[in-house]
Design a protein around this motif. Structure first.
Motif, short mmCIF file in Angstrom:
data_model
loop_
_atom_site.label_atom_id
_atom_site.label_comp_id
_atom_site.label_asym_id
_atom_site.label_seq_id
_atom_site.Cartn_x
_atom_site.Cartn_y
_atom_site.Cartn_z
N MET A 37 73.46 15.08 29.61
CA MET A 37 74.08 15.18 30.94
C MET A 37 73.98 16.60 31.47
SD MET A 37 74.69 12.19 31.71
CE MET A 37 73.55 11.39 30.57
N GLU A 38 73.79 17.57 30.56
CA GLU A 38 73.67 18.97 31.00
C GLU A 38 72.21 19.37 31.24
OE1 GLU A 38 76.84 20.96 28.08
OE2 GLU A 38 75.49 22.40 29.09
N TYR A 39 71.28 18.68 30.58
CA TYR A 39 69.88 19.15 30.64
C TYR A 39 68.91 18.14 31.22
CZ TYR A 39 71.28 23.10 27.78
OH TYR A 39 71.88 24.25 27.34
N ALA A 40 69.33 16.85 31.29
CA ALA A 40 68.34 15.84 31.71
C ALA A 40 68.91 14.91 32.79
CB ALA A 40 67.92 15.01 30.49
N ARG A 46 70.08 19.82 40.03
CA ARG A 46 70.43 20.35 41.37
C ARG A 46 71.44 21.50 41.23
NH1 ARG A 46 68.21 17.01 45.02
NH2 ARG A 46 68.03 14.77 44.61
N ARG A 47 72.35 21.39 40.23
CA ARG A 47 73.40 22.39 40.05
C ARG A 47 72.83 23.68 39.46
NH1 ARG A 47 76.57 19.15 37.47
NH2 ARG A 47 75.81 19.71 35.38
N ASP A 48 71.96 23.52 38.45
CA ASP A 48 71.47 24.71 37.74
C ASP A 48 70.03 24.49 37.27
OD1 ASP A 48 72.89 26.78 35.04
OD2 ASP A 48 71.03 26.91 36.23
N PRO A 49 69.07 24.54 38.22
CA PRO A 49 67.68 24.23 37.88
C PRO A 49 67.11 25.18 36.82
CG PRO A 49 67.84 25.09 40.13
CD PRO A 49 69.23 24.87 39.66
N GLU A 50 67.58 26.45 36.83
CA GLU A 50 67.06 27.39 35.81
C GLU A 50 67.42 26.92 34.41
OE1 GLU A 50 68.49 28.25 38.55
OE2 GLU A 50 67.24 29.70 39.60
N ARG A 112 52.71 15.44 33.69
CA ARG A 112 51.39 15.72 34.32
C ARG A 112 51.56 16.62 35.54
NH1 ARG A 112 50.50 10.96 34.62
NH2 ARG A 112 49.32 10.58 32.74
N THR A 113 52.65 16.39 36.31
CA THR A 113 52.85 17.22 37.51
C THR A 113 54.34 17.56 37.64
OG1 THR A 113 53.20 15.21 38.83
CG2 THR A 113 50.95 16.14 38.82
N SER A 114 54.60 18.57 38.48
CA SER A 114 55.97 18.87 38.91
C SER A 114 55.95 18.93 40.43
CB SER A 114 56.43 20.22 38.34
OG SER A 114 56.60 20.14 36.94
N SER A 115 57.08 18.63 41.05
CA SER A 115 57.11 18.53 42.52
C SER A 115 58.23 19.36 43.13
CB SER A 115 57.31 17.07 42.94
OG SER A 115 56.24 16.29 42.50
N CYS A 116 58.04 19.71 44.39
CA CYS A 116 59.08 20.41 45.15
C CYS A 116 59.89 19.36 45.91
CB CYS A 116 58.44 21.38 46.15
SG CYS A 116 59.67 22.18 47.19
N LEU A 117 61.20 19.28 45.61
CA LEU A 117 62.05 18.27 46.27
C LEU A 117 62.24 18.62 47.74
CD1 LEU A 117 64.78 17.76 43.49
CD2 LEU A 117 62.63 16.52 43.84
N GLN A 118 61.96 19.88 48.08
CA GLN A 118 62.20 20.35 49.46
C GLN A 118 61.04 19.96 50.38
OE1 GLN A 118 65.09 21.72 49.76
NE2 GLN A 118 65.02 22.23 51.93
N LEU A 144 60.70 24.02 41.43
CA LEU A 144 60.02 22.74 41.25
C LEU A 144 60.77 21.86 40.25
CD1 LEU A 144 56.32 23.98 40.92
CD2 LEU A 144 57.43 23.00 42.93
N LYS A 145 60.59 20.53 40.35
CA LYS A 145 61.21 19.60 39.39
C LYS A 145 60.08 18.89 38.61
CE LYS A 145 63.67 15.26 38.99
NZ LYS A 145 62.46 14.56 38.50
N PRO A 146 60.20 18.83 37.27
CA PRO A 146 59.18 18.08 36.53
C PRO A 146 59.20 16.61 36.96
CG PRO A 146 60.94 18.85 35.05
CD PRO A 146 61.24 19.39 36.39
N ASP A 147 58.01 15.99 37.07
CA ASP A 147 57.97 14.61 37.60
C ASP A 147 58.29 13.59 36.51
OD1 ASP A 147 55.33 15.42 39.96
OD2 ASP A 147 57.53 15.39 40.18
#
Ligand code: APR
Length: 233
Positions: A37-40, A46-50, A112-118, A144-147
């Motif tokens: 719940m903290e990492y996946a 959204r709260r802490d992408p880093e 395979r890819t990561s995407s920008c939610l923005q 970016l968010k991993p797909d």
């Protein structure tokens, strides 16, 4: 397998542990160390992408070193020889694709890819790895968010629809290396059974569907799939 055609295979993290990738829920699994719940979870991202990338950055390096094992290769061989109609996988590691499986449904996405939610920009993994520890979109600077499908996210509609169709039409659904704990994927065996198909499970340890399976093999995925590929001409 000869009497219950077509064969559809559903794989989970247990088929990749022999490639050095930890699974999630066995005693040495990832969720024994990290709280999903903290990492996946998408809310955690959204709260802490880093912080989520700290977790995924480590996963990307483990996945980068992994090679398909004899279980992945056996399934690709069985597909080439006409025994496997499709492989539905919960894994994001791309090992089935690299082993040669073609009729592949990745229901939890992939690295395979990561995407920008923005702004929707999509980057391939080799560029994303070069942007660690925190990959940012070149267009808008957003992280970016991993797909991969995170908890709290919907599964890719086309993939889960295809997986449900394969499960419904399967004469035999062979589950390999999954605890069958996570829905909607854990519901796929019910689609097979409801449509008169048969269930078989190869898994170290029990699953909630063992009682509904015609065959349960508590053994290694690789050795079992290799033995299967050798027995079937
Ligand atoms: N051979 C056979 N079974 C194995 C092997 C092996 N070499 N290694 C591990 N297993 C078994 C484990 O005992 C466990 O029962 O594989 C199962 C893996 O179950 P999970 O760790 O729960 O993985 P999975 O079923 O794929 O999880 C589903 O949960 O966290 C989410 O998105 C993640 O896709 C994942 C989903």
């Amino acid at each position: 397998m000869r009497e219950h055609r077509p064969l559809v295979v559903l794989t989970g993290a247990g088929i990749s542990t022999e490639s050095g990738i930890p699974d999630f829920r066995s005693a040495t699994g990832i969720w024994a160390k990290y709280d999903p719940m903290e990492y996946a979870h998408i809310d955690a991202f959204r709260r802490d992408p880093e912080k989520v990338w700290e977790f995924y950055g480590r996963r990307l390096s483990v996945l980068g070193d992994a090679e398909p094992n004899e279980g992945h290769h056996a399934l690709a061989e069985l597909e080439d020889r006409g025994w496997v109609r499709g492989v539905i996988t919960q894994n994001i590691d791309r090992l089935h694709e690299r082993a040669g499986s073609r009729a592949l449904v990745e229901v939890h996405g992939s690295i395979r890819t990561s995407s920008c939610l923005q702004c929707g920009a999509v980057l391939p993994i080799d560029q994303v790895v070069g942007m660690l520890p925190v990959p940012r979109c070149r267009n808008c600077g957003d992280v970016l968010k991993p797909d991969v499908v995170m908890f709290g996210e919907l599964l890719p509609a086309a993939q889960i629809a295809r997986a449900e169709q394969l499960a419904r039409e399967a004469g035999l659904l062979l589950v390999v290396g999954s605890s069958l704990e996570v829905y909607p994927v854990a519901g796929l065996p019910l689609e097979t059974l409801a449509n008169g198909g048969t269930l078989a499970i190869v898994n170290r340890g029990g699953t909630p569907f063992d009682a509904r399976a015609s065959l349960v093999v508590d053994a290694g995925a690789g050795e079992t799939l290799r033995a299967l590929a050798e027995r079937l001409e």
